[in-house]
Design a protein around this motif. Structure first.
Motif, PDB file in Angstrom:
ATOM      1  N   ASN A   1      -7.167  -8.085   3.571  1.00  0.00           N
ATOM      2  CA  ASN A   1      -7.491  -8.744   4.836  1.00  0.00           C
ATOM      3  C   ASN A   1      -7.807 -10.226   4.653  1.00  0.00           C
ATOM      4  O   ASN A   1      -8.274 -10.874   5.588  1.00  0.00           O
TER       5      ASN A   1
ATOM      6  N   LEU B   1      -4.911   3.978   1.358  1.00  0.00           N
ATOM      7  CA  LEU B   1      -3.981   2.850   1.362  1.00  0.00           C
ATOM      8  C   LEU B   1      -2.539   3.263   1.665  1.00  0.00           C
ATOM      9  O   LEU B   1      -1.644   2.428   1.630  1.00  0.00           O
TER      10      LEU B   1
ATOM     11  N   ASN C   1       0.868   3.775   3.250  1.00  0.00           N
ATOM     12  CA  ASN C   1       1.595   2.961   4.234  1.00  0.00           C
ATOM     13  C   ASN C   1       0.994   1.572   4.443  1.00  0.00           C
ATOM     14  O   ASN C   1       1.418   0.836   5.332  1.00  0.00           O
ATOM     15  N   ILE C   2       0.010   1.213   3.628  1.00  0.00           N
ATOM     16  CA  ILE C   2      -0.623  -0.097   3.727  1.00  0.00           C
ATOM     17  C   ILE C   2      -0.370  -0.919   2.466  1.00  0.00           C
ATOM     18  O   ILE C   2      -0.007  -2.091   2.532  1.00  0.00           O
TER      19      ILE C   2
ATOM     20  N   SER D   1      -1.506   3.795  -3.841  1.00  0.00           N
ATOM     21  CA  SER D   1      -1.792   4.678  -2.712  1.00  0.00           C
ATOM     22  C   SER D   1      -1.796   6.152  -3.099  1.00  0.00           C
ATOM     23  O   SER D   1      -2.295   6.983  -2.337  1.00  0.00           O
TER      24      SER D   1
ATOM     25  N   ARG E   1      -9.331  -3.488  -0.828  1.00  0.00           N
ATOM     26  CA  ARG E   1      -9.631  -3.338   0.603  1.00  0.00           C
ATOM     27  C   ARG E   1      -9.919  -4.683   1.252  1.00  0.00           C
ATOM     28  O   ARG E   1      -9.413  -4.983   2.344  1.00  0.00           O
TER      29      ARG E   1
END
Length: 343
Positions: A22, A48, A50-51, A42, A18
């Motif tokens: 970033n 998560l 689509n990330i 995911s 997480r």
């Protein structure tokens, strides 16, 4: 810079992902989980979707799989970490270990409290205890950092100014500490599932918790004397958050205002330490901050320090990334400019 996570399927693993997603200067290379190999991250952590769609890899060929990663986060249980460290260091990797395997300087003390034989004791002297506020210069030069435990972080940072100035009787230290249930890890047990913890509050590990020698070791270094404390942890019915109330007797003539000013001066350059009037776990939840408050009980001449962290962030993964930033020469707040979420 490419980094990888060994043990990416637990709470500290998902918190590392997480935060690192970033981090502007990091690419997550590999996520290792033998039990989930071939499965998308995911699928296990649907927040998560689509990330982050990488797949977990297994442990069978790590010498090849991790060759492009400069730093490795070990988010595995104690005993498992010590089996990876020799291989990773020989590969030229820098390692941040979130387990307890390299926190204790004396392997005999480790074996006494953790009931495991230490199979990589030759690396204990090299390992740096990764509490940035106290060991930053050593962390900068380290290739193996032992990330502190969550309870020890609250107690050590809570007491460091008092011990450094020799203001308290070191024989009177008591820490009464509470943790959310996530501190027990992701695996459900008979004592941590919902019906056992909901609407319940209990002490555990009384006079026997494994974080005790870690706390005593680091406090002793600050005091330059051997310290033995009374430490009692408690489990509270919330997911994440930790608060310690630490008592000790004052041995010098100080006002509360002078002691508060001491704390503000001691931590004036520390971005993640906040001196406040009242600590609350909700104010640090999801962040890498530790909030500390100090009160003087004039009636008993006792100093009462309260400190709060998010046990998964500053108590584990956030602090690991803080250590990584120091080791890599990045700004310490890279990826960690996280505000506690309210309400």
């Amino acid at each position: 810079m490419k980094v990888s996570i060994v043990g990416g399927s637990g709470y500290t693993g998902i918190e590392l992902i997480r935060i690192l997603l970033n981090h502007p200067k990091v690419e997550i290379d590999k996520i290792v989980s033998e039990s989930n190999k071939g499965k998308k991250v995911s699928e296990l952590f649907q927040n998560l979707k689509n990330i982050f769609e990488k797949e977990f890899i297994g442990v069978s060929n790590l010498e090849v799989e991790l060759k492009d990663s400069e730093y490795i986060f070990l988010a595995v249980p104690h005993k498992a970490a010590m089996e990876y460290v020799p291989m990773l260091l020989k590969m030229g990797k820098k390692v941040i270990d979130l387990s307890a395997d390299f926190r204790i300087d004396d392997f005999e003390v480790y074996e006494q409290w953790y009931k495991e034989n230490h199979v990589a004791k030759e690396y204990l002297e090299e390992a740096v205890y990764g509490l940035p506020e106290l060991n930053r210069e050593k962390i900068k030069k380290a290739r193996l950092v032992a990330n502190p435990g969550c309870y020890p972080t609250t107690v050590i940072l809570g007491l460091a100014p008092l011990l450094s100035e020799k203001l308290i009787d070191i024989n009177t230290i008591i820490s009464d500490s509470k943790s959310g249930v996530s501190g027990a890890g992701k695996k459900c047990t008979a004592t941590t599932h919902f019906s056992e913890t909901n609407e319940n509050f209990k002490a555990y590990g009384i006079a026997s918790h494994r974080h005790t020698p870690e706390i005593e070791q680091e406090l002793s270094k600050l005091a330059k004397k051997d310290i033995i404390i009374s430490f009692t942890p408690h489990l509270i019915p919330m997911t994440r958050g930790m608060l310690s109330t630490i008592y000790s007797n004052l041995i010098s003539e100080q006002t509360e205002e002078e002691i508060v000013e001491l704390y503000k001066t001691f931590y004036k350059n520390e971005k993640f330490v906040r001196i406040v009037e009242v600590v609350q776990t909700k104010n640090v939840r999801g962040s890498n901050f530790i909030d500390i408050a100090v009160k003087l009980d004039k009636r008993t001449n006792r100093i009462i320090v309260t400190s709060a962290i998010d046990n998964i962030t500053k108590g584990a993964s956030g602090q690991a990334i803080q250590n990584f930033n120091i080791m890599a020469g990045f700004n310490e707040m890279e990826g960690l400019n996280l505000i506690g979420y309210l309400p």
